[in-house]
Scaffold this motif. Structure first.
Motif, PDB file in Angstrom:
ATOM      1  N   UNK A 229       0.865  -1.172   0.000  1.00  0.00           N
ATOM      2  CA  UNK A 229       0.000   0.000   0.000  1.00  0.00           C
ATOM      3  C   UNK A 229       0.905   1.226   0.000  1.00  0.00           C
ATOM      4  N   UNK A 230       0.579   2.171  -0.870  1.00  0.00           N
ATOM      5  CA  UNK A 230       1.435   3.346  -1.073  1.00  0.00           C
ATOM      6  C   UNK A 230       0.659   4.604  -0.706  1.00  0.00           C
ATOM      7  N   UNK A 231       1.270   5.452   0.136  1.00  0.00           N
ATOM      8  CA  UNK A 231       0.649   6.714   0.551  1.00  0.00           C
ATOM      9  C   UNK A 231       1.261   7.872  -0.216  1.00  0.00           C
ATOM     10  N   UNK A 232       0.395   8.672  -0.838  1.00  0.00           N
ATOM     11  CA  UNK A 232       0.839   9.777  -1.685  1.00  0.00           C
ATOM     12  C   UNK A 232       0.487  11.123  -1.050  1.00  0.00           C
TER      13      UNK A 232
ATOM     14  N   UNK B 182      -5.203 -10.261  -4.291  1.00  0.00           N
ATOM     15  CA  UNK B 182      -3.889 -10.330  -4.918  1.00  0.00           C
ATOM     16  C   UNK B 182      -3.860 -10.021  -6.395  1.00  0.00           C
ATOM     17  N   UNK B 183      -5.009  -9.738  -7.009  1.00  0.00           N
ATOM     18  CA  UNK B 183      -5.002  -9.394  -8.438  1.00  0.00           C
ATOM     19  C   UNK B 183      -4.511  -7.960  -8.658  1.00  0.00           C
ATOM     20  N   UNK B 184      -4.463  -7.160  -7.614  1.00  0.00           N
ATOM     21  CA  UNK B 184      -3.804  -5.847  -7.625  1.00  0.00           C
ATOM     22  C   UNK B 184      -2.685  -5.917  -6.597  1.00  0.00           C
ATOM     23  N   UNK B 185      -1.447  -5.613  -7.009  1.00  0.00           N
ATOM     24  CA  UNK B 185      -0.319  -5.751  -6.083  1.00  0.00           C
ATOM     25  C   UNK B 185      -0.030  -4.472  -5.312  1.00  0.00           C
ATOM     26  N   UNK B 186      -0.185  -3.328  -5.984  1.00  0.00           N
ATOM     27  CA  UNK B 186       0.126  -2.053  -5.339  1.00  0.00           C
ATOM     28  C   UNK B 186      -1.109  -1.160  -5.349  1.00  0.00           C
ATOM     29  N   UNK B 187      -1.504  -0.707  -4.174  1.00  0.00           N
ATOM     30  CA  UNK B 187      -2.662   0.165  -4.020  1.00  0.00           C
ATOM     31  C   UNK B 187      -2.171   1.536  -3.578  1.00  0.00           C
ATOM     32  N   UNK B 188      -2.406   2.559  -4.406  1.00  0.00           N
ATOM     33  CA  UNK B 188      -1.980   3.911  -4.051  1.00  0.00           C
ATOM     34  C   UNK B 188      -3.186   4.703  -3.552  1.00  0.00           C
TER      35      UNK B 188
END
Length: 520
Positions: free
Chosen positions: A240-243, A285-291
């Motif tokens: 998980x990515x925080x922007x 798991x079908x999406x690896x990175x969630x921003x």
């Protein structure tokens, strides 16, 4: 379903009850992310068996609270109040604060006679709307009602302290405690060295202003570096990515996709159904990175996450713990959580070390005592001991301005012919108003003293230039004591140490009224 409580959860419930018996009616509980605070307050509701209101800020938190309450208290009827759902007449009502603030909803809540209120993510209660709702429902009044706030981060960097709402932190369990007890996984920090220069980024309310920060972080070069770092350090991890901004989240997701990594961005503007679908795909798991931009810091649990990518540098310890905490929950075959964040050559930012240092939590009583002690200790050692003993008993009202007292009225001096006052209007009720020339402006009307003071203090902060004479941080306070101030001290027979006082110290002593006390 009977859910076996962990030992510290049982201790927390006991502490709430013990403090309530001591008439501590407004309590704050600090339990780090992953401690199971929803389980704790669901059990509290079951044990107390009262008409209960649960307040939260997001749909995820509302649904999570209702699910846990239904699991632990299957015989209780739980209603939801949000958007078009208005299930008022239930023993337990779970509501968004946005709905609760609406006049029609608030009027319905007042009829319900709630005697227990649970406030989830209680660090948000420092703003005006939650205070107003709680005040209208009577939780600031000296009754047998009980308000318990739960938060993973019981401190704020914007100076809006929680001490005006809660009387005491009755229980504290930190991230460090939970890691040591084996209830959270170990964080592994990787600080990515960059040429970031944050010296010109604007700071607001204790952290970087997002519009200013995005100009540094949301660039082609930085976004490529974020993805490069992920591919090098965490390419097989659920991330998980925080922007910084919504646009930044979208740009990062596009860069991940461009490099062959499945990724999606979500924000507060993402339609509810679409957001649920994206979160479910990520969990599977079908999406690896969630921003995302600040949408997953609260009320979202996904224990499969084993990497947190912080592309939003922060000076806020609370925010850092919220972001990093999203990856610390236990999960089968998950040994640790990788925390990737980006350093700066000009700023000392929060880092993984913040996760294992204990939060600075104090009871309101301790905070007041330390404030009095600090003022007394700041005085010259040569000051008259009898005078100093009286000053130690002087309790400053607030941390930003010098409030004076006349009977039950408190007032704050402003520029010529302008005064901010807090005054009683009825039994246990106060109003706050700004008086200028021959006019006045009501700031708060017929509310508790705590709410009136908080509203007046916020008005003064927003109009700080008017209150220079009362501002505790004003530059004039650092000047040497004035001759006029000296003459007043001498007229009361005090000379020892007076020449060593600053103008601000002298002003506080004179405004406190201690010179007029017989003990002097």
């Amino acid at each position: 379903m009977t859910l076996q409580l962990r030992q510290y959860q049982t201790e927390c419930l006991q502490s709430i009850h013990d403090n309530y018996m001591q008439r501590i009616n407004r309590q704050l509980v600090h339990m780090a992310t992953g401690a199971g605070k929803t389980v704790v307050f669901a059990n509290l509701i079951r044990q107390m068996d009262r008409k209960t209101l649960v307040l939260a800020h997001t749909c995820e938190l509302l649904d999570q609270a209702r699910e846990k309450i239904n699991m632990i208290c299957p015989n209780l009827d739980v209603g939801i109040v949000k958007a078009n759902r208005k299930e008022f007449d239930r023993q337990i009502v779970v509501s968004s604060i946005q709905s609760a603030r609406q006049p029609e909803t608030l009027a319905q809540f007042q009829k319900q006679g709630f005697s227990l209120c649970i406030y989830d993510e209680a660090h948000r209660v420092g703003s005006a709307t939650p205070r107003e709702v709680l005040n209208e429902l009577g939780f600031f009044n000296p009754t047998n009602q009980l308000l318990v706030g739960f938060s993973a981060t019981p401190f704020r960097e914007d100076s809006k302290g929680l001490g005006d709402v809660f009387q005491k932190v009755v229980y504290h369990k930190s991230i460090k405690d939970l890691i040591n007890l084996g209830y959270l996984c170990k964080p592994i920090g990787v600080k990515v060295k960059t040429d970031l220069d944050l010296s010109n980024v604007v700071t607001e309310d204790g952290d970087f202003k997002k519009e200013s920060l995005s100009g540094v972080m949301d660039t082609t070069q930085m976004n490529e570096l974020v993805v490069d770092t992920f591919l090098k350090e965490a390419k097989n991890r659920r991330t998980v990515c925080f922007s910084v901004t919504v646009e930044h989240a979208k740009n990062l997701a596009n860069e991940f996709k461009h490099r062959g990594i499945t990724s999606e961005a979500i924000s507060g503007d993402t339609p509810t159904i679409e957001r649920k679908n994206i979160l479910e795909c990520f969990r599977k798991g079908s999406i690896q990175v969630l921003t995302n931009c600040m949408i997953l810091t609260e009320g979202w649990d996904c224990p499969e996450v084993d990497c947190v990518l912080i592309a939003k540098p922060t000076q806020s310890k609370g925010l850092y713990q919220q972001m990093a905490g999203r990856g610390l929950r236990l999960y089968p075959n998950k040994r640790d959580c990788l925390i990737l964040d980006f350093g700066s050559k000009t700023h000392s930012l929060c880092s993984t070390a913040e996760l294992t240092s204990d939060a600075e939590v104090e009871s309101v009583e301790q905070k007041v005592e330390s404030k009095i002690s600090e003022f007394a200790k700041s005085l010259p050692p040569t000051i008259n001991k009898k005078l100093k003993a009286s000053i130690i008993q002087f309790d400053l009202l607030g941390d930003d301005f010098t409030w004076l007292k006349d009977g039950l009225t408190f007032y704050l001096k402003a520029s010529v012919n302008k005064t901010l006052k807090i005054f009683p209007t009825a039994e246990n009720l106060f109003s706050a108003a700004f008086f200028y020339e021959n006019n006045s402006r009501i700031i708060a009307k017929d509310v508790s003293f705590e709410y009136a003071f908080a509203s007046a203090e916020q008005f003064a902060k927003s109009n700080r230039a008017l209150f220079t004479i009362s501002d505790l941080d004003a530059s004039w306070r650092k000047l040497p004591i004035s001759d006029k101030q000296k003459s007043v001290f001498k007229s009361f027979g005090y000379r020892a140490g007076i020449d060593d006082l600053s103008r601000g110290q002298a002003s506080l002593i004179l405004s406190s009224g201690v010179l007029n006390k017989k003990s002097c």
